[in-house]
Write an enzyme that holds these catalytic residues in place. Structure first.
Site, PDB file in Angstrom:
ATOM      1  N   TYR A   3       0.863  -1.169   0.000  1.00 16.13           N
ATOM      2  CA  TYR A   3       0.000   0.000   0.000  1.00 16.13           C
ATOM      3  C   TYR A   3       0.908   1.229   0.000  1.00 16.13           C
ATOM      4  O   TYR A   3       1.724   1.404   0.908  1.00 16.13           O
ATOM      5  CB  TYR A   3      -0.920   0.011   1.217  1.00 16.13           C
ATOM      6  CG  TYR A   3      -2.044  -0.984   1.129  1.00 16.13           C
ATOM      7  CD1 TYR A   3      -3.297  -0.605   0.637  1.00 16.13           C
ATOM      8  CD2 TYR A   3      -1.871  -2.315   1.504  1.00 16.13           C
ATOM      9  CE1 TYR A   3      -4.339  -1.515   0.532  1.00 16.13           C
ATOM     10  CE2 TYR A   3      -2.901  -3.234   1.397  1.00 16.13           C
ATOM     11  CZ  TYR A   3      -4.131  -2.828   0.923  1.00 16.13           C
ATOM     12  OH  TYR A   3      -5.152  -3.741   0.818  1.00 16.13           O
ATOM     13  N   HIS A  48      -3.890  -2.636  -8.269  1.00 13.72           N
ATOM     14  CA  HIS A  48      -5.087  -3.385  -7.887  1.00 13.72           C
ATOM     15  C   HIS A  48      -6.251  -2.477  -7.521  1.00 13.72           C
ATOM     16  O   HIS A  48      -7.366  -2.657  -7.993  1.00 13.72           O
ATOM     17  CB  HIS A  48      -4.765  -4.304  -6.710  1.00 13.72           C
ATOM     18  CG  HIS A  48      -5.810  -5.335  -6.461  1.00 13.72           C
ATOM     19  ND1 HIS A  48      -6.854  -5.127  -5.588  1.00 13.72           N
ATOM     20  CD2 HIS A  48      -5.989  -6.570  -6.971  1.00 13.72           C
ATOM     21  CE1 HIS A  48      -7.624  -6.199  -5.568  1.00 13.72           C
ATOM     22  NE2 HIS A  48      -7.124  -7.093  -6.395  1.00 13.72           N
ATOM     23  N   HIS A  49      -6.036  -1.510  -6.639  1.00 13.41           N
ATOM     24  CA  HIS A  49      -7.060  -0.508  -6.377  1.00 13.41           C
ATOM     25  C   HIS A  49      -6.419   0.760  -5.831  1.00 13.41           C
ATOM     26  O   HIS A  49      -5.268   0.739  -5.376  1.00 13.41           O
ATOM     27  CB  HIS A  49      -8.176  -1.025  -5.457  1.00 13.41           C
ATOM     28  CG  HIS A  49      -7.805  -1.203  -4.025  1.00 13.41           C
ATOM     29  ND1 HIS A  49      -7.484  -2.409  -3.468  1.00 13.41           N
ATOM     30  CD2 HIS A  49      -7.721  -0.303  -3.008  1.00 13.41           C
ATOM     31  CE1 HIS A  49      -7.219  -2.271  -2.188  1.00 13.41           C
ATOM     32  NE2 HIS A  49      -7.358  -1.002  -1.877  1.00 13.41           N
ATOM     33  N   HIS A 103      -2.861   0.412  -4.001  1.00 13.65           N
ATOM     34  CA  HIS A 103      -2.581  -0.966  -3.623  1.00 13.65           C
ATOM     35  C   HIS A 103      -1.955  -1.667  -4.815  1.00 13.65           C
ATOM     36  O   HIS A 103      -2.592  -1.841  -5.850  1.00 13.65           O
ATOM     37  CB  HIS A 103      -3.877  -1.667  -3.203  1.00 13.65           C
ATOM     38  CG  HIS A 103      -3.711  -3.145  -2.976  1.00 13.65           C
ATOM     39  ND1 HIS A 103      -4.772  -4.019  -2.998  1.00 13.65           N
ATOM     40  CD2 HIS A 103      -2.618  -3.907  -2.722  1.00 13.65           C
ATOM     41  CE1 HIS A 103      -4.334  -5.244  -2.781  1.00 13.65           C
ATOM     42  NE2 HIS A 103      -3.038  -5.198  -2.622  1.00 13.65           N
ATOM     43  N   HIS A 113     -16.089  -1.930   3.848  1.00  8.59           N
ATOM     44  CA  HIS A 113     -14.700  -1.908   4.314  1.00  8.59           C
ATOM     45  C   HIS A 113     -14.528  -2.719   5.598  1.00  8.59           C
ATOM     46  O   HIS A 113     -15.259  -2.528   6.572  1.00  8.59           O
ATOM     47  CB  HIS A 113     -14.251  -0.465   4.580  1.00  8.59           C
ATOM     48  CG  HIS A 113     -12.849  -0.362   5.100  1.00  8.59           C
ATOM     49  ND1 HIS A 113     -11.747  -0.522   4.294  1.00  8.59           N
ATOM     50  CD2 HIS A 113     -12.376  -0.135   6.351  1.00  8.59           C
ATOM     51  CE1 HIS A 113     -10.651  -0.370   5.023  1.00  8.59           C
ATOM     52  NE2 HIS A 113     -11.006  -0.143   6.278  1.00  8.59           N
ATOM     53  N   HIS A 146     -10.908  -4.949   7.625  1.00  8.85           N
ATOM     54  CA  HIS A 146      -9.485  -5.258   7.492  1.00  8.85           C
ATOM     55  C   HIS A 146      -9.323  -6.732   7.097  1.00  8.85           C
ATOM     56  O   HIS A 146     -10.184  -7.290   6.415  1.00  8.85           O
ATOM     57  CB  HIS A 146      -8.738  -4.883   8.767  1.00  8.85           C
ATOM     58  CG  HIS A 146      -8.518  -3.400   8.894  1.00  8.85           C
ATOM     59  ND1 HIS A 146      -7.996  -2.800  10.015  1.00  8.85           N
ATOM     60  CD2 HIS A 146      -8.770  -2.381   8.017  1.00  8.85           C
ATOM     61  CE1 HIS A 146      -7.922  -1.485   9.837  1.00  8.85           C
ATOM     62  NE2 HIS A 146      -8.388  -1.215   8.631  1.00  8.85           N
ATOM     63  N   MET A 151     -12.269  -3.607  11.411  1.00  9.52           N
ATOM     64  CA  MET A 151     -13.289  -2.595  11.179  1.00  9.52           C
ATOM     65  C   MET A 151     -14.509  -3.262  10.563  1.00  9.52           C
ATOM     66  O   MET A 151     -14.422  -4.356  10.001  1.00  9.52           O
ATOM     67  CB  MET A 151     -12.778  -1.502  10.234  1.00  9.52           C
ATOM     68  CG  MET A 151     -11.671  -0.639  10.801  1.00  9.52           C
ATOM     69  SD  MET A 151     -11.228   0.687   9.644  1.00  9.52           S
ATOM     70  CE  MET A 151     -10.058   1.617  10.656  1.00  9.52           C
TER      71      MET A 151
END
Length: 620
Positions: free
Chosen positions: A231, A263-264, A334, A413, A415, A488
């Protein structure tokens, strides 16, 4: 032999059952396709709007389009430098075991294509029900292009049910011939996975105003690390005096050649309480990253592999710039580099399209789910542990206008242990509709998804967000928090018109959690410190986890009062009593829809006919 028509729009309609031909690049001969009797049909005349590379080197390129009327996906798989065959399919989490597969292979003489599946040991088997239908196989200058289709729903227990969720695509490359399909095991192949949403919401493209401007948020010349997951964070800033504008569209800008590695990406705006944010361009987990970057969390744009440009509804736009808005933006990229490719540089990012002609409504982002707190925890060794956060009727009654708000997009979202996320709207004690659901959620694939139909939320409604976690590989409890090893449960919903409500989340009451720790001590001795100096993470770390302690914690979260965070954009709660609130009473829950099985023609495995593969020249 029957010759093909010479263009894509006039494809033949071969019957597809088990086998089809491919072109082996090692030999310049025509191969024969064996085709079984299942009537195919021509693909839609529209082009393939979605395209992704399956593997990091770009050997396999997948394009597709969707017919919601026929409930069918047409795929085009381009294979560059094909040797002995290719595998393409889907599985629950990207595993090669228990996968739904279409297989192209050669025995050294002929080549075959068949619908297949892999067992729990990775062994390939022919599927008794052939649902992948080959429409065309065409030789290219350096390999092969396959055109085939598959229904969303097949009702074959060996097939994957294609839904709106994240899809884990799997692929494999065969380096040598195999005498039969049953001789192939996925463990002997070069394999990988790619995540994508196949069934995307489709809307007419809104017209852009004449005064639209663009701004590219790109990290300059990033050296992509030669590790699987990175990241990367980059801080930039808006020009001084940048006036208020509306973002009305955004799209990805990918450095050529890196399409399979990026990837994003997300663009966040920093909190306006800080006059300056330090410059930074490096890995997000770097010890050199300034702490203030953690306050850059307001999402402006989010893109993931396979996504097209994101357009806001014509009546709304995202406000940025001007008074009360931070000039600082954080780009997070990412990189997914499973091949650990070295020496690659990247300057990818997101291009914002914005206008000074403000639309009728400001679009807003409302944060639903659980508060970032260690009070909410997942025991270790759990396969499916569910935590639920609430936006209660009391909060929506207090914070929403009488005309309500309209949710048009959603970004889920969690983790690393998150596996499923769903948000449901309830009204008058009954679940009414799903806002967004992903039963195959991956924390490594996060994007803002347009809803097929906007969801209106009125004062007194309840929004319930549940996340399912898997902690089989963990020895200690996973507590809620900001760290990547913490958890999260969030749904960032995009809506209009903008209100003061920015966060509507909950957590279990701390006093009831302490009663849980005291009760464990009565059964297990004083193993959990309940003294004032012990933090909640320390308490959870000392719990002797077994079926009893895990079951009781689950029950606690299911009945204990909650602390509501009904917060304004200033992070101050709306006026009212928000502690020790009862859980919303839901008397009627939605049932997941049952797939409708298509009517099928009877198949005759012995009904074969031969078809000659086309070349690129013949197809023109």
């Amino acid at each position: 032999m029957q010759a093909h028509h010479r263009c894509w729009r006039s494809l033949p309609s071969p019957n597809v059952r088990e086998a089809a031909s491919m072109y082996g690049t090692a030999v310049a001969i025509f191969l024969v396709i064996l085709v079984a009797a299942l009537q195919g049909s021509e693909p839609p005349e529209s082009p393939f709007p979605y395209r992704i590379p399956l593997d990091p080197k770009g050997t396999l390129q997948l394009s597709w389009n969707v017919s919601y009327v026929q409930e069918v996906i047409h795929f085009q798989l381009q294979v560059h430098g094909l040797t002995a065959g290719v595998l393409f399919g889907m599985s629950d989490r990207g595993e090669m075991e228990n996968a739904d597969i279409v297989m192209l292979w050669t025995d050294g003489d002929r080549a075959y294509l068949a619908d297949a599946w892999s067992d729990q040991k990775g062994q390939i088997h022919l599927d008794a029900q052939q649902d992948y239908q080959l429409l065309q196989a065409q030789r290219t200058s350096d390999g092969l292009a396959l055109l085939f289709k598959r229904p969303f729903v097949t009702c074959d227990p060996k097939d994957y049910l294609i839904e709106d969720d994240t899809i884990h695509l799997v692929y494999g490359i065969l380096e040598e011939p195999f005498r039969s399909l049953e001789a192939i095991n996925t463990s002997s192949l070069h394999t990988g996975l790619q995540r994508v949403q196949l069934l995307k919401s489709e809307f007419p493209t809104p017209a852009m105003p004449a005064n639209v401007q663009t701004m590219e948020i790109r990290a300059p010349n990033v050296p992509i690390p030669n590790k699987e997951t990175t990241y990367w964070c980059y801080i930039t800033e808006l020009p001084h005096g940048f006036a208020r504008h509306h973002i009305i569209m955004y799209e990805a800008v990918i450095t050529e050649g890196n399409e399979a590695l990026v990837h994003h990406m997300e663009v966040f705006q920093c909190a306006d309480e800080y006059e300056t944010i330090p410059k930074f361009n490096g890995p997000c987990d770097s010890k050199m990253k300034p702490d203030r970057l953690d306050y850059c969390r307001h999402v402006l744009a989010a893109w993931a592999l396979g996504a097209k440009a994101f357009y806001y509804p014509e009546e709304a736009g995202v406000s940025f710039g001007g008074l009360g808005s931070s000039r600082y933006l954080r780009l997070e990229v990412h990189y997914h580099n499973p091949g650990k490719i070295q020496g690659r540089r990247d300057s990818s990012g997101i291009r914002l399209h914005y206008t000074s002609t403000l639309r009728n409504h400001d679009a807003g982002i409302l944060e639903l789910g659980l508060v970032y707190t260690p009070l909410m925890a997942i025991p270790p060794q759990e396969t499916e542990f569910v935590l639920t956060g609430y936006c209660t009727d009391k909060c929506t009654q207090k914070a929403l206008p009488p005309s309500g708000i309209h949710i048009f997009a959603s970004q889920l979202h969690t983790h690393l242990t998150g596996r499923k996320v769903v948000t449901v709207l309830a009204r008058d004690g009954k679940e009414r509709k799903v806002v967004n659901r992903d039963n195959h959620y991956s924390p490594h694939f996060q994007e803002i998804r347009m809803l097929k139909k906007a969801v209106s939320v009125f004062p007194g409604d309840v929004l319930i967000t549940s996340c399912t976690y898997n902690t089989e590989d963990r020895k200690l409890a996973t507590v809620g928090g900001f760290g990547i090893l913490e958890e999260m449960c969030v749904n960032y919903v995009h809506y209009y018109p903008l209100t003061q409500l920015e966060l509507c989340k909950s957590a279990v009451d701390d006093g009831y959690l302490q009663k849980y720790f005291h009760m464990l001590n009565r059964f297990n001795g004083d193993e959990v410190c309940t003294c004032p100096q012990a933090s909640v993470p320390e308490q959870f770390a000392s719990v002797p986890w077994n079926s009893f302690s895990g079951t009781v914690l689950k029950a606690l979260y299911g009945f204990a009062p909650i602390s509501m965070h009904c917060n304004k954009t200033s992070a101050i709660r709306f006026q009212g009593e928000w502690n020790l609130q009862p859980l919303p009473e839901i008397t009627s829950k939605l049932e997941e829809p049952t797939p409708r099985c298509p009517i099928r023609q009877a198949l005759n495995p012995s009904d074969h006919r031969s078809v000659v593969i086309t070349t690129e020249a013949e197809a023109q």
